[in-house]
Design a protein around this motif. Structure first.
Motif, PDB file in Angstrom:
ATOM      1  N   UNK A   1       0.864  -1.339   0.139  1.00 39.47           N
ATOM      2  CA  UNK A   1      -0.135   0.149   0.014  1.00 39.47           C
ATOM      3  C   UNK A   1       0.824   1.248  -0.114  1.00 39.47           C
ATOM      4  N   UNK A   2       0.335   2.307  -0.919  1.00 40.99           N
ATOM      5  CA  UNK A   2       1.336   3.333  -1.036  1.00 40.99           C
ATOM      6  C   UNK A   2       0.789   4.554  -0.076  1.00 40.99           C
ATOM      7  N   UNK A   3       1.248   4.862   0.913  1.00 40.79           N
ATOM      8  CA  UNK A   3       0.719   6.002   1.744  1.00 40.79           C
ATOM      9  C   UNK A   3       1.466   7.380   1.521  1.00 40.79           C
ATOM     10  N   UNK A   4       2.093   7.384   0.272  1.00 40.08           N
ATOM     11  CA  UNK A   4       2.619   8.599   0.129  1.00 40.08           C
ATOM     12  C   UNK A   4       1.649   9.415  -0.654  1.00 40.08           C
ATOM     13  N   UNK A   5       1.598  10.729  -0.140  1.00 38.58           N
ATOM     14  CA  UNK A   5       0.524  11.543  -0.880  1.00 38.58           C
ATOM     15  C   UNK A   5       1.340  12.975  -1.361  1.00 38.58           C
ATOM     16  N   UNK A   6       1.239  13.015  -2.652  1.00 39.65           N
ATOM     17  CA  UNK A   6       1.760  14.138  -3.395  1.00 39.65           C
ATOM     18  C   UNK A   6       0.988  15.302  -3.366  1.00 39.65           C
ATOM     19  N   UNK A   7       1.496  16.342  -2.523  1.00 39.93           N
ATOM     20  CA  UNK A   7       0.847  17.747  -1.948  1.00 39.93           C
ATOM     21  C   UNK A   7       1.345  18.674  -3.062  1.00 39.93           C
ATOM     22  N   UNK A   8       0.173  19.454  -3.562  1.00 37.32           N
ATOM     23  CA  UNK A   8       0.137  20.580  -4.318  1.00 37.32           C
ATOM     24  C   UNK A   8      -0.220  21.692  -3.744  1.00 37.32           C
ATOM     25  N   UNK A   9       0.010  22.914  -3.464  1.00 38.39           N
ATOM     26  CA  UNK A   9      -0.581  24.143  -3.413  1.00 38.39           C
ATOM     27  C   UNK A   9      -0.812  24.677  -4.593  1.00 38.39           C
ATOM     28  N   UNK A  10      -2.005  24.816  -5.157  1.00 37.50           N
ATOM     29  CA  UNK A  10      -2.158  25.329  -6.553  1.00 37.50           C
ATOM     30  C   UNK A  10      -2.252  26.935  -6.624  1.00 37.50           C
ATOM     31  N   UNK A  11      -2.576  27.559  -5.481  1.00 31.54           N
ATOM     32  CA  UNK A  11      -2.916  28.867  -5.535  1.00 31.54           C
ATOM     33  C   UNK A  11      -4.200  29.492  -5.853  1.00 31.54           C
ATOM     34  N   UNK A  29      -5.110   7.128 -12.021  1.00 35.52           N
ATOM     35  CA  UNK A  29      -5.428   6.216 -10.759  1.00 35.52           C
ATOM     36  C   UNK A  29      -6.226   5.034 -11.136  1.00 35.52           C
ATOM     37  N   UNK A  30      -7.425   5.271 -11.760  1.00 31.80           N
ATOM     38  CA  UNK A  30      -8.407   4.193 -12.065  1.00 31.80           C
ATOM     39  C   UNK A  30      -7.894   3.418 -13.333  1.00 31.80           C
ATOM     40  N   UNK A  31      -7.319   3.932 -14.157  1.00 33.80           N
ATOM     41  CA  UNK A  31      -6.522   3.129 -15.154  1.00 33.80           C
ATOM     42  C   UNK A  31      -5.353   2.350 -14.788  1.00 33.80           C
ATOM     43  N   UNK A  32      -4.729   2.843 -13.901  1.00 31.89           N
ATOM     44  CA  UNK A  32      -3.795   1.799 -13.223  1.00 31.89           C
ATOM     45  C   UNK A  32      -4.366   0.573 -12.410  1.00 31.89           C
ATOM     46  N   UNK A  41      -1.277  -7.470 -12.442  1.00 33.73           N
ATOM     47  CA  UNK A  41      -0.074  -6.710 -12.104  1.00 33.73           C
ATOM     48  C   UNK A  41      -0.405  -6.364 -10.658  1.00 33.73           C
ATOM     49  N   UNK A  42       0.667  -5.710 -10.099  1.00 33.94           N
ATOM     50  CA  UNK A  42       0.686  -5.142  -8.837  1.00 33.94           C
ATOM     51  C   UNK A  42       1.381  -3.419  -8.824  1.00 33.94           C
ATOM     52  N   UNK A  43       1.085  -2.893  -9.864  1.00 42.90           N
ATOM     53  CA  UNK A  43       1.531  -1.563 -10.173  1.00 42.90           C
ATOM     54  C   UNK A  43       1.065  -0.576  -8.917  1.00 42.90           C
TER      55      UNK A  43
END
Length: 241
Positions: A1-11, A29-32, A41-43
């Motif tokens: 399980x990937x618990x990394x969350x890519x955070x972006x402040x878009x302003x 994400x759905x496509x993966x 697979x287990x991408x």
């Protein structure tokens, strides 16, 4: 399980552009996940959290009632606001300057597969932030979001929520009124709930302006704690993938 969350402040970003960007991340994400199932697979699936501030805009959820928008197209134009029917849950809400909008685009299979729990966690993030400012944020039965003075004639919502989920992937999210002009809520029946008010953090604290960067850091902190996530900052210059 990937618990990394890519955070972006878009302003400050246009609502429609941000919605389309969310859709792209959501579909990625759905496509993966579909490929993983088809090809055994287990991408790893990514997770995202976007912070954004929108120009004045009203949005109506898929189960919402258009009659809860109390002004016409010409009046919208005069107020410098736009209107969109969108694919989240919930009824009508307002986004605008001084409001912190958060869009978690998560694969809940990386965390837990429970939409009810997911919504309660989002509420708990905001409740914890409110506590840091000396305010008692609470839930209201049957009314998603975070409220103040529930059970009194002065009940008011400080944070609205509405999400969409498919195959345990989420999008849309929460809107916390930090330094919002609450007058814009007079043009709608907020979240389709009549007879209840809205609130903003600066009005509750009786100050001209709350430090929005401080609020963002608190939201990130509690989001990471509750979801047991690792927040990884990512700068995004353009919303076109």
């Amino acid at each position: 399980m990937n618990k990394k969350v890519q955070f972006s402040d878009l302003g400050v970003r246009d609502y429609k552009d941000t919605w389309e960007f969310q859709e792209k991340l959501f579909q990625e994400i759905l496509d993966i996940k579909i490929r993983n199932r088809r090809e055994e697979l287990s991408l790893e699936t990514p997770n995202h959290l976007l912070f954004v501030e929108h120009p004045h805009v009203y949005t109506l959820g898929k189960s919402g009632d258009i009659d809860n928008l109390l002004i016409n197209e010409k009046q919208l134009e005069v107020k410098g606001a736009t209107f969109y029917k969108i694919n989240r849950g919930g009824d009508i809400t307002y986004h605008g300057p001084g409001q912190l909008v958060g869009y978690p685009i998560l694969d809940l299979e990386n965390f837990f597969t429970d939409i009810h729990k997911y919504l309660r966690f989002l509420e708990e993030v905001i409740i914890k932030v409110m506590a840091d400012y000396g305010l008692k944020g609470t839930r209201s039965d049957g009314e998603t979001g975070v409220w103040l003075d529930v059970g009194t004639p002065f009940a008011r919502k400080i944070c609205a929520m509405g999400v969409r989920a498919s195959r345990w992937v989420t999008m849309h999210g929460f809107a916390l009124n930090v330094n919002s002009d609450l007058g814009y809520f007079d043009n709608i029946v907020p979240c389709g709930i009549r007879g209840k008010m809205v609130a903003s953090l600066n009005a509750e604290l009786k100050v001209d302006k709350v430090d929005e960067e401080e609020v963002k850091q608190k939201v990130l902190k509690y989001f990471a704690e509750l979801f047991e996530a690792e927040i990884v900052s990512k700068k995004i210059e353009t919303l076109h993938l």
